[in-house]
Every structure is written in structure tokens, then in C-alpha cells.
Design a protein around this motif. Structure first.
Motif, PDB file in Angstrom:
ATOM      1  N   GLN A 388       0.830  -1.211   0.000  1.00  0.00           N
ATOM      2  CA  GLN A 388       0.000   0.000   0.000  1.00  0.00           C
ATOM      3  C   GLN A 388       0.861   1.255   0.000  1.00  0.00           C
ATOM      4  O   GLN A 388       0.534   2.238  -0.675  1.00  0.00           O
ATOM      5  N   LEU A 389       1.953   1.238   0.773  1.00  0.00           N
ATOM      6  CA  LEU A 389       2.830   2.407   0.839  1.00  0.00           C
ATOM      7  C   LEU A 389       3.433   2.712  -0.525  1.00  0.00           C
ATOM      8  O   LEU A 389       3.383   3.863  -0.991  1.00  0.00           O
ATOM      9  N   LEU A 390       4.016   1.708  -1.174  1.00  0.00           N
ATOM     10  CA  LEU A 390       4.636   1.954  -2.478  1.00  0.00           C
ATOM     11  C   LEU A 390       3.583   2.323  -3.524  1.00  0.00           C
ATOM     12  O   LEU A 390       3.844   3.131  -4.412  1.00  0.00           O
ATOM     13  N   ALA A 391       2.399   1.739  -3.401  1.00  0.00           N
ATOM     14  CA  ALA A 391       1.308   2.141  -4.305  1.00  0.00           C
ATOM     15  C   ALA A 391       0.950   3.606  -4.080  1.00  0.00           C
ATOM     16  O   ALA A 391       0.751   4.369  -5.036  1.00  0.00           O
ATOM     17  N   GLY A 392       0.873   4.017  -2.805  1.00  0.00           N
ATOM     18  CA  GLY A 392       0.573   5.416  -2.502  1.00  0.00           C
ATOM     19  C   GLY A 392       1.633   6.360  -3.031  1.00  0.00           C
ATOM     20  O   GLY A 392       1.320   7.442  -3.545  1.00  0.00           O
ATOM     21  N   LEU A 393       2.902   5.964  -2.933  1.00  0.00           N
ATOM     22  CA  LEU A 393       3.982   6.809  -3.456  1.00  0.00           C
ATOM     23  C   LEU A 393       3.952   6.863  -4.978  1.00  0.00           C
ATOM     24  O   LEU A 393       4.222   7.916  -5.578  1.00  0.00           O
ATOM     25  N   ALA A 394       3.628   5.739  -5.625  1.00  0.00           N
ATOM     26  CA  ALA A 394       3.501   5.745  -7.090  1.00  0.00           C
ATOM     27  C   ALA A 394       2.368   6.671  -7.520  1.00  0.00           C
ATOM     28  O   ALA A 394       2.488   7.412  -8.507  1.00  0.00           O
ATOM     29  N   VAL A 395       1.254   6.645  -6.782  1.00  0.00           N
ATOM     30  CA  VAL A 395       0.142   7.556  -7.070  1.00  0.00           C
ATOM     31  C   VAL A 395       0.586   8.999  -6.892  1.00  0.00           C
ATOM     32  O   VAL A 395       0.301   9.869  -7.730  1.00  0.00           O
ATOM     33  N   ALA A 396       1.299   9.279  -5.798  1.00  0.00           N
ATOM     34  CA  ALA A 396       1.722  10.657  -5.524  1.00  0.00           C
ATOM     35  C   ALA A 396       2.655  11.175  -6.616  1.00  0.00           C
ATOM     36  O   ALA A 396       2.511  12.316  -7.078  1.00  0.00           O
ATOM     37  N   CYS A 397       3.615  10.346  -7.023  1.00  0.00           N
ATOM     38  CA  CYS A 397       4.540  10.777  -8.080  1.00  0.00           C
ATOM     39  C   CYS A 397       3.811  10.962  -9.405  1.00  0.00           C
ATOM     40  O   CYS A 397       4.078  11.933 -10.137  1.00  0.00           O
ATOM     41  N   ARG A 398       2.865  10.079  -9.713  1.00  0.00           N
ATOM     42  CA  ARG A 398       2.047  10.258 -10.919  1.00  0.00           C
ATOM     43  C   ARG A 398       1.232  11.539 -10.824  1.00  0.00           C
ATOM     44  O   ARG A 398       1.092  12.297 -11.801  1.00  0.00           O
ATOM     45  N   HIS A 399       0.685  11.801  -9.651  1.00  0.00           N
ATOM     46  CA  HIS A 399      -0.127  12.998  -9.411  1.00  0.00           C
ATOM     47  C   HIS A 399       0.650  14.268  -9.753  1.00  0.00           C
ATOM     48  O   HIS A 399       0.086  15.235 -10.283  1.00  0.00           O
ATOM     49  N   GLY A 400       1.954  14.253  -9.493  1.00  0.00           N
ATOM     50  CA  GLY A 400       2.778  15.413  -9.814  1.00  0.00           C
ATOM     51  C   GLY A 400       2.783  15.739 -11.294  1.00  0.00           C
ATOM     52  O   GLY A 400       2.899  16.915 -11.690  1.00  0.00           O
ATOM     53  N   PHE A 401       2.634  14.725 -12.139  1.00  0.00           N
ATOM     54  CA  PHE A 401       2.604  14.951 -13.588  1.00  0.00           C
ATOM     55  C   PHE A 401       1.220  15.396 -14.064  1.00  0.00           C
ATOM     56  O   PHE A 401       1.070  15.887 -15.178  1.00  0.00           O
ATOM     57  N   GLU A 402       0.222  15.211 -13.210  1.00  0.00           N
ATOM     58  CA  GLU A 402      -1.143  15.600 -13.564  1.00  0.00           C
ATOM     59  C   GLU A 402      -1.517  16.971 -13.009  1.00  0.00           C
ATOM     60  O   GLU A 402      -2.597  17.483 -13.310  1.00  0.00           O
ATOM     61  N   MET A 403      -0.644  17.557 -12.196  1.00  0.00           N
ATOM     62  CA  MET A 403      -0.897  18.865 -11.585  1.00  0.00           C
ATOM     63  C   MET A 403      -0.350  19.974 -12.479  1.00  0.00           C
ATOM     64  O   MET A 403       0.816  19.949 -12.860  1.00  0.00           O
ATOM     65  N   GLU A 404      -1.184  20.951 -12.786  1.00  0.00           N
ATOM     66  CA  GLU A 404      -0.733  22.054 -13.631  1.00  0.00           C
ATOM     67  C   GLU A 404       0.307  22.927 -12.934  1.00  0.00           C
ATOM     68  O   GLU A 404       1.162  23.520 -13.583  1.00  0.00           O
ATOM     69  N   ASN A 405       0.230  23.012 -11.622  1.00  0.00           N
ATOM     70  CA  ASN A 405       1.129  23.895 -10.875  1.00  0.00           C
ATOM     71  C   ASN A 405       2.224  23.111 -10.135  1.00  0.00           C
ATOM     72  O   ASN A 405       2.721  23.560  -9.099  1.00  0.00           O
ATOM     73  N   ALA A 406       2.589  21.952 -10.652  1.00  0.00           N
ATOM     74  CA  ALA A 406       3.545  21.084  -9.956  1.00  0.00           C
ATOM     75  C   ALA A 406       4.865  21.785  -9.685  1.00  0.00           C
ATOM     76  O   ALA A 406       5.399  21.738  -8.571  1.00  0.00           O
ATOM     77  N   LEU A 407       5.426  22.426 -10.683  1.00  0.00           N
ATOM     78  CA  LEU A 407       6.743  23.047 -10.502  1.00  0.00           C
ATOM     79  C   LEU A 407       6.668  24.221  -9.524  1.00  0.00           C
ATOM     80  O   LEU A 407       7.626  24.481  -8.779  1.00  0.00           O
ATOM     81  N   GLU A 408       5.543  24.900  -9.507  1.00  0.00           N
ATOM     82  CA  GLU A 408       5.362  25.997  -8.549  1.00  0.00           C
ATOM     83  C   GLU A 408       5.316  25.445  -7.121  1.00  0.00           C
ATOM     84  O   GLU A 408       5.920  26.013  -6.202  1.00  0.00           O
ATOM     85  N   ILE A 409       4.611  24.339  -6.928  1.00  0.00           N
ATOM     86  CA  ILE A 409       4.546  23.722  -5.604  1.00  0.00           C
ATOM     87  C   ILE A 409       5.925  23.236  -5.167  1.00  0.00           C
ATOM     88  O   ILE A 409       6.331  23.413  -4.014  1.00  0.00           O
ATOM     89  N   ALA A 410       6.657  22.633  -6.106  1.00  0.00           N
ATOM     90  CA  ALA A 410       8.007  22.169  -5.788  1.00  0.00           C
ATOM     91  C   ALA A 410       8.882  23.331  -5.331  1.00  0.00           C
ATOM     92  O   ALA A 410       9.644  23.205  -4.362  1.00  0.00           O
TER      93      ALA A 410
END
Length: 500
Positions: A388-410
Motif C-alpha cells: 500500500q505504501l509503495l502504491a501510494g507513493l507511485a500515485v503521488a509521483c504520478r499525481h505530480g505529472f497531472e498537476m498544472e502547478n507542480a513546478l510551482e509547488i516544488a
């Protein structure tokens, strides 16, 4: 046979002369027949995060073919809380690629990890292993890249103290024998883990060392190499199984619990990640952290509050996640900074030939060190269900590519200072905080669940079950309630001593 296969620690790989990913049923039968294997064990993770075992004696060739082809039925309601007793039958089917010889069995025994299937012959939607498979598939479909991970497994070894060559209190990092007492045990664990297919990076003693009532508590760590996330989960769950079994043979006690006493180092299970495409690491671009890496980090920053629901799953987890204990409490990231949530470790980006500098007769190797760059999530601990943990991290990293403001948040969440230094208090005030209890983590998961359920990764039943389990602890004010009460802390630690 290639040198890589000849040096492989897994005896099944060496005997068959092929990578484990290419194993077939005929290969498994060949190994069993020609190596006088007497037993076959199926192992599979259940809802408590631990491996379960089903034993088979090899009655004859026909029966061996049957179990390798059809698997067996198991009672799902006894394995997972979300399965009702009225429709509890599940199938477990062995994955040939996971085959290894049981290093603890008296009778020669071959072990394989299994996948769960439902009554319709479909992969069980809510099984942890299938959830991770779906998370990696969604990451691949969205990004066109592969998600890889590796774990750092910290644990305490406990045994009577000999009082010889005492190690300094809380100064055990990378200590050598005789000041480190359990090095031989750790090295044998590493050998066994490699034999069952684990890709071990290294092992060492860790910071934590102390005594209670003439019992020595020594913290150790075994770290792995980055592999496909599904394999990374298998490595961690098998490593725990091996360390516990071997500790029984040595007469030691081992715990992966996140916190076992106040004022001493807790044990984490940090996870390093890298993103690959066509066999190349995408974490660097021209020697600096890439846009790809920054987007993945942004996704983790956004979902950090709910990632604790997978990585910090009992009340003792939140006694580790406190300030000034080299465990994160603030949602931020930085380079080489151990007080942040996501750390970018030193990555061999320097152009100098360090090997040649100390080995004057060694020619320049031109080694591609870019493959070594990872980013490290530092909040998880040994209570986690690793799938579940690695699945959650894979989702989170994928989510970063789906966020329009990802680089701003980073950019907003980046810190390049020690955030626990008083001179940087102004930065601290601007950072979001991790949850402080299982109850708070459950609320965060409820608020962010839609992201995890996108692309059909986490099922609604699984998210509901995790939230229900976390809330059952009723620990919203537990840290404040216990405070410095050592008796209550001891009772809490005892209750969760063998988590994960």
C-alpha cells in the motif's frame, strides 16, 4: 551462462541459468526434480502486512503440476478485514519468478510468492499486491516511464548485554565490532535475503543504541537497490520474514516498531525512488535535478498528509514523527537535508574521478553515475503495509505529472536550511505539517482519497478499510495525553512491538 547469473545468490537462478523473470512451470518442476525438493510453500501477504504460508508435500508429479497450475483456495475473510465470511473463498496462484529455496526449512523446500484471485478468476481488486501493480501501471500510462523504488529497513536487535566494549549511547552509526554487537547477525540476514532474490545494497549499524535493565538495544539497517516497485515490496516483506526467523535461531528479539522508548532514535523505513525510461534514470538533467524529478516531488508534497495513512499505521508512529529526532514533521524537501520530508541525497554529480584519486593505477572508468540519483521519502516506518505504501507513493509521483502547478509547488516547498535551527523559525511557520496521529491521517486520507482512487488504483473498499482501521485507535490526543508518562508509553510500545 553470463557472469551476472553465475554470481546470483539465488540458487534457483544459478541452476536454471536464466533470470527469475523468465522462469516457467517447466523450470520449477525441473529444479524440484533435480534438487530433491520435498516440499513446496506458497506465501502471500495478508491484511496485517505479514506473509502467510501454505505448505504442500509433493505427493507425485500430477499433484505438483496441479498446484503449480491451479494454485489453491484460501479463506479470504481470515486474511483481509474487507472480505465477508459469506463469500470468502479466494485463490492463491504462485508467481514462478519469485521462487527460492527456504533457508530455514529442515526438509528441502521451494517457496513462491502468490497473487490473489477472486471467484471469477480475476486478480483481487483490493489485494495490496494488485493495488501496487495497478499503481505502477497507471504511472506508466500517464507518464510513459517506469516507477522504481528501494527501501531502507531499520530495526532494533535486543539481547542481554555483555557489558564488553560498550557502544556510546545514541552514537551507533556505522559502528564496527566489537562495539557493534550484532554485525554477524546482520550480515547473515543480508546473505539470506540475497539468496531469496533480494537485491541488497548494504547494511550497517544505526544511530540507536542503549540499555534497559541489562538488555542491549542496538539499531541496524539493511538497504536495498532500486528495482521495479513490485519487486521492491517483495524484497522488504521477505527481508522482515528472514530477519525475524533468523533472530529466533540466534536467540535475539527484533522489532521494526517506529518507536520503542522515549528520547531514543526511532526506526523508519525510508523509501528511495527513481523514474526510468528506456533503461535510463530520469532524475537528473545536465547534472541537476530534472523537471521530471521535481514534478514527482510536487506530487508527494501535495499528498504527503495522506501518505502517512499507508506509511505510519499505528499510534507509536507519531511518537517518532516529532521535532529534533531526525524524523520529518514539516512538508518540505531539500538537498542532502535530513530534517526534510523528501530528501535529495548526494548523487555523484561531481565530475571528478574520485576512484582514480585514491587508486593511481586505475584507469578512468567513465562510470555512468547518473543512474544512482534517487529522491527519498523519510516519513514511513516499519508499521507500513509495504504494498500500500509503495502504491501510494507511485500515485503521488504520478499525481505530480497531472498537476498544472507542480513546478510551482516544488519551488514553494523547497528548503535549503536546517528547518529546526532557531534562526529559521520564519520558514518553519510557512510550512504545512504532517498529521500527528492515526486519526488525523485518516482524515487526510478521506480528504484526498479521490486521487488514490483515480485510474482504478485503490479500491473504495480498501480506502474505507484503511480509514476505519486508523480511526479505531482513537488517538487524536494521545501524544499530549501520554506526555512524559513512561509507564503508559511502555504499555503502548508493548502493544505494537511486532507491527508490520
Amino acid at each position: 551462462m553470463t557472469k551476472e547469473l553465475e554470481l546470483n545468490a539465488n540458487s534457483v537462478v544459478r541452476f536454471l541459468g536464466k533470470p527469475s523473470s523468465e522462469f516457467t512451470k517447466a523450470d520449477i518442476v525441473k529444479y524440484i526434480v533435480e534438487n530433491d525438493i520435498r516440499m513446496v510453500n506458497f506465501m502471500y501477504p495478508a491484511g496485517d502486512g505479514r506473509l502467510k504460508t501454505l505448505n504442500f508435500v509433493i505427493n507425485n508429479a500430477a499433484y505438483l503440476d496441479e498446484i503449480l497450475t491451479c494454485g489453491e483456495r484460501v479463506d479470504g475473510s481470515s486474511l483481509f478485514p474487507f472480505i465477508e465470511a459469506g463469500s470468502s473463498d479466494l485463490y492463491v496462484l504462485p508467481r514462478y519468478s519469485t521462487a527460492f529455496v527456504d533457508p530455514f526449512a529442515e526438509l528441502p523446500t521451494l517457496v513462491m510468492l502468490c497473487s490473489y484471485f477472486n471467484k471469477d478468476g480475476e486478480l483481487l481488486e483490493s489485494s495490496p499486491e494488485n493495488t501496487l501493480r495497478k499503481a505502477c501501471r497507471a504511472f506508466r500510462e500517464v507518464t510513459g516511464m517506469e516507477f522504481e523504488a528501494m527501501g531502507e529497513l531499520e530495526y532494533y536487535v535486543i539481547a542481554p548485554d555483555t557489558n564488553a566494549y560498550p557502544a556510546a549511547n545514541q552514537r551507533g552509526y556505522h559502528e564496527s565490532a566489537p562495539f557493534a554487537k550484532f554485525s554477524e547477525f546482520r550480515q547473515e540476514c543480508m546473505d539470506y535475503i540475497a539468496r531469496v532474490g533480494g537485491q541488497v545494497k548494504y547494511g550497517h549499524s544505526e544511530v540507536g543504541t542503549f540499555k534497559i535493565d541489562n538488555m542491549l538495544y542496538e539499531q541496524n539497517e539493511i538497504e536495498f537497490l532500486p528495482v521495479a516497485a513490485e519487486r521492491a515490496a517483495e524484497q522488504l516483506i521477505l527481508a522482515k520474514w528472514i530477519i525475524r526467523n533468523l533472530s529466533m535461531e540466534y536467540g535475539y528479539e527484533v522489532t521494526f516498531a517506529p518507536k520503542i522508548t522515549q528520547g531514543k532514535a526511532g526506526s523508519g523505513m525510508h523509501v528511495h525512488m527513481r523514474i526510468m525510461k528506456d533503461g535510463k534514470n530520469q532524475m537528473l538533467d545536465g547534472g541537476v535535478l530534472s523537471t521530471t524529478a521535481r514534478k514527482a516531488i510536487a506530487g508527494m508534497m501535495d499528498l504527503a498528509p495522506s501518505i502517512t495513512a499507508f506509511g505510519n499505521t499505528n499510534p507509536t508512529s507519531y511518537f517518532r514523527l516529532v521535532p529534533h529526532q531526525e524524523a520529518p514533521t514539516n512538508i518540505c524537501w531539500g538537498d542532502r537535508n535530513r530534517s526534510v520530508l523528501v530528501r535529495v541525497p548526494l548523487g555523484w554529480a561531481a565530475k571528478s574521478d574520485m576512484c582514480g584519486a585514491v587508486n593511481p593505477y586505475e584507469p578512468n572508468s567513465n562510470y555512468d553515475t547518473s543512474q544512482k540519483q534517487t529522491v527519498e521519502m523519510r516519513s514511513p516506518d516499519g508499521s507500513a503495509d509495504v504494498y500500500q505504501l509503495l502504491a501510494g507513493l507511485a500515485v503521488a509521483c504520478r499525481h505530480g505529472f497531472e498537476m498544472e502547478n507542480a513546478l510551482e509547488i516544488a519551488e514553494t516547498c523547497y528548503v535549503d536550511v536546517n528547518i529546526h535551527d532557531k534562526s529559521n523559525e520564519h520558514r518553519l511557520k510557512g510550512l504545512a505539517q504532517l498529521p500527528d496521529s492515526c486519526a488525523a491521517s485518516a482524515d487526510c486520507l478521506e480528504n484526498q482519497r479521490a486521487v488514490y482512487q483515480q485510474h482504478g488504483v485503490f479500491s473504495e473498499a480498501m480506502i474505507d478499510g484503511i480509514i476505519r482501521h486508523l480511526r479505531s485507535y482513537n488517538d487524536a490526543t494521545l501524544r499530549a495525553d501520554i506526555g512524559e508518562n513512561s509507564a503508559e508509553m511502555f504499555e503502548l510500545v508493548t502493544r505494537h512491538f511486532h507491527c508490520g
